[in-house]
Design an enzyme around this catalytic site. Structure first.
Site, PDB file in Angstrom:
ATOM      1  CB  VAL A 103      18.137  67.868  18.312  1.00 17.52           C
ATOM      2  CG1 VAL A 103      18.343  68.015  19.232  1.00 17.52           C
ATOM      3  CG2 VAL A 103      17.791  68.752  17.500  1.00 17.52           C
ATOM      4  CB  THR A 151      11.018  74.943  17.048  1.00 19.49           C
ATOM      5  OG1 THR A 151      12.190  74.589  15.925  1.00 19.49           O
ATOM      6  CG2 THR A 151      11.029  74.821  18.127  1.00 19.49           C
ATOM      7  CG  LEU A 167      23.977  67.835  16.971  1.00 13.69           C
ATOM      8  CD1 LEU A 167      23.008  66.359  17.188  1.00 13.69           C
ATOM      9  CD2 LEU A 167      25.061  67.444  17.585  1.00 13.69           C
ATOM     10  CE  LYS A 216      20.673  75.197  14.898  1.00 18.29           C
ATOM     11  NZ  LYS A 216      21.563  73.693  14.600  1.00 18.29           N
ATOM     12  CG  PHE A 270      28.546  75.086   4.163  1.00 20.92           C
ATOM     13  CD1 PHE A 270      26.954  74.831   4.243  1.00 20.92           C
ATOM     14  CD2 PHE A 270      28.983  74.139   5.314  1.00 20.92           C
ATOM     15  CE1 PHE A 270      26.720  74.197   5.020  1.00 20.92           C
ATOM     16  CE2 PHE A 270      28.446  73.611   6.234  1.00 20.92           C
ATOM     17  CZ  PHE A 270      27.253  73.334   6.224  1.00 20.92           C
ATOM     18  CB  CYS A 308      18.435  73.709   9.965  1.00 24.79           C
ATOM     19  SG  CYS A 308      19.003  72.324  11.466  1.00 24.79           S
ATOM     20  CE  LYS A 342      24.190  66.326   5.376  1.00 22.96           C
ATOM     21  NZ  LYS A 342      24.561  66.856   6.156  1.00 22.96           N
ATOM     22  NE  ARG A 351      12.514  67.226   8.738  1.00 24.41           N
ATOM     23  CZ  ARG A 351      12.856  67.031   9.884  1.00 24.41           C
ATOM     24  NH1 ARG A 351      12.419  67.779  11.272  1.00 24.41           N
ATOM     25  NH2 ARG A 351      14.267  66.197  10.494  1.00 24.41           N
TER      26      ARG A 351
END
Length: 432
Positions: A11, A86, A153, A207, A252, A263, A324, A331
């Site tokens: 980010v 985080t 993003l 978010k 999706f 995420c 992806k 991750r």
């Protein structure tokens, strides 16, 4: 404007480089000396198409710089973006905010004039309140404004998403900060991005709610795919039929492996932890997490059936192992569950990924990285298309293979069943 990005992860680096490309003076700060030295040489620690060129261009133009000196960088800047990690706490489900609070304390000691402090990292509701408390211990509230400005993003599409975003969300009730940030983002707003100013807590939740909803869409279509397999229906017909409804949309709604990445897994867990804290039951999201955790088991059971339950000594090739395409991010990739399980059953694993060798598999025996598709599929009993890289979308398997024909399990539904079968291969896909 003079901007400071604290953290040169995904980010912070992408946002900092793109802000510099818009004409701002940006300094990206990190406590990793080796990473900063590499960035100064134009070497990028992450795989993101187009990022390297922008780093080199803006570093040469002196709009972008890199530093390990956090205090000086803060003092020299007007707007401070907190872009540290985080992750999920070890052994738990809540977000680990230790880096956020550590950085906040360091910012507190370096405020020499009015600063806008922005959380760009994904943080739970009320995190901005806590940051404000930390800063208030040493500073007057007139000298700073804490704002939430979540990022949206996508890995592999990050530069385009920054330059042409769907929306810019600014969480603040401070008119001065709101005016400055609207001006900062004006080049993007003029291109058509929607600008939404909300309360700080609302921006924090937008978010999490967005990621939880997208994770829900993926999980939903995967469950419908399970039903399609039992009822002899093509899941792609269902996805198209649903997606044509503008209230639903087609994005999706592609059946495949479990969702992964940096995420969705951590953010779905974090939002239910926040809800539990406020004594609210997010039962839908809890079900999504449970279903997604079970997704790899379902696909592994399918592999067992494809191989007639004879996995021992079978050579299984994975085409793609990242979660992806267009990223090197491993991750929570489904391959991290599938490959160890197959190894325990006695399989020999080969893999090819366009982003190369993966250290995640370095301690496993019988996992072999190959540097070409041809080498990876040679001698295989089963080829699994795990990640939908463009490299895999037009393979002529017949021309690459001489001798033994293998079975193909297309987890991404890239190919036409009839075309692959015409080449003489057994072919299986998802939701059909």
């Amino acid at each position: 404007m003079k901007l400071c990005m604290i953290g040169t992860g995904y980010v912070g680096l992408v946002s900092g480089v793109c802000f510099a490309d818009l004409g701002n003076d940006v300094i990206c700060v990190d406590n990793n000396v080796d990473k900063i030295n590499l960035l100064k040489k134009g070497k990028i620690p992450i795989y993101e198409p187009g990022l390297s060129e922008l780093v080199i261009k803006n570093f040469k133009n002196k709009k972008l710089n890199f530093s390990t000196d956090l205090k000086k960088s803060i003092k020299d800047s007007d707007i401070i973006f907190i872009c540290v990690g985080t992750p999920t706490k070890k052994g738990g489900r809540s977000a680990d905010l230790s880096q956020i609070y550590k950085v906040s304390k360091e910012i507190s000691s370096s405020i020499n004039k009015f600063k806008i402090i922005i959380t760009k990292s994904t943080v739970p509701v009320t995190t901005g309140d806590e940051i404000e408390k930390i800063l208030s211990k040493k500073n007057s509230k007139k000298k700073f404004s804490v704002v939430s400005n979540p990022e949206f993003l996508r890995e592999g599409e990050a530069i385009r998403d920054f330059v042409y975003p769907d929306r810019v969300v600014i969480g603040t009730n401070d008119k001065r900060a709101g005016r400055i940030l609207k001006n900062l983002y004006s080049p993007l707003i003029s291109k058509g991005a929607s600008y939404l100013q909300t309360s700080r807590r609302a921006a924090e939740l937008i978010k999490y709610a967005s990621n939880a909803f997208l994770a829900t869409k993926i999980t939903f279509i995967n469950e419908i795919a399970n039903l399609c397999e039992k009822t002899n229906i093509n899941i792609e017909d269902i996805s198209i039929g649903m997606g044509l409804d503008k209230r639903i949309g087609s994005r999706f709604l592609r059946a495949g492996p479990a969702y992964g990445g940096s995420c969705f897994p951590k953010d779905t867990k974090a939002i239910i932890t926040t809800a539990d804290k406020f004594k609210t039951n997010l039962s839908v999201i809890k079900s999504v997490i449970k279903s997604n955790e079970n997704r790899s088991k379902i696909l592994l059971d399918r592999i067992k059936r494809i191989l007639n339950r004879k996995i021992k000594n079978k050579i299984i090739t994975f085409l793609g192992v990242t979660f992806k395409p267009n990223t090197d991010d491993m991750r929570d990739s489904p391959s991290l569950k599938m490959i160890p399980w197959l190894l325990k059953k006695g399989a020999i694993i080969k893999y090819f990924d366009p982003t190369g060798y993966k250290t995640e598999f370095m301690n496993f025996k019988n996992v072999i990285n190959k540097t070409s598709i041809k080498d990876a599929i040679h001698g295989a009993d089963l080829v699994i298309i795990h990640t939908e890289w463009n490299d895999f979308k037009s393979i002529n398997f017949k021309s690459l293979v001489k001798g033994k024909k293998f079975t193909i399990f297309d987890m991404r539904n890239i190919y036409s069943s009839s075309k692959i079968k015409d080449q003489g291969f057994k072919y299986f896909s998802v939701g059909k």
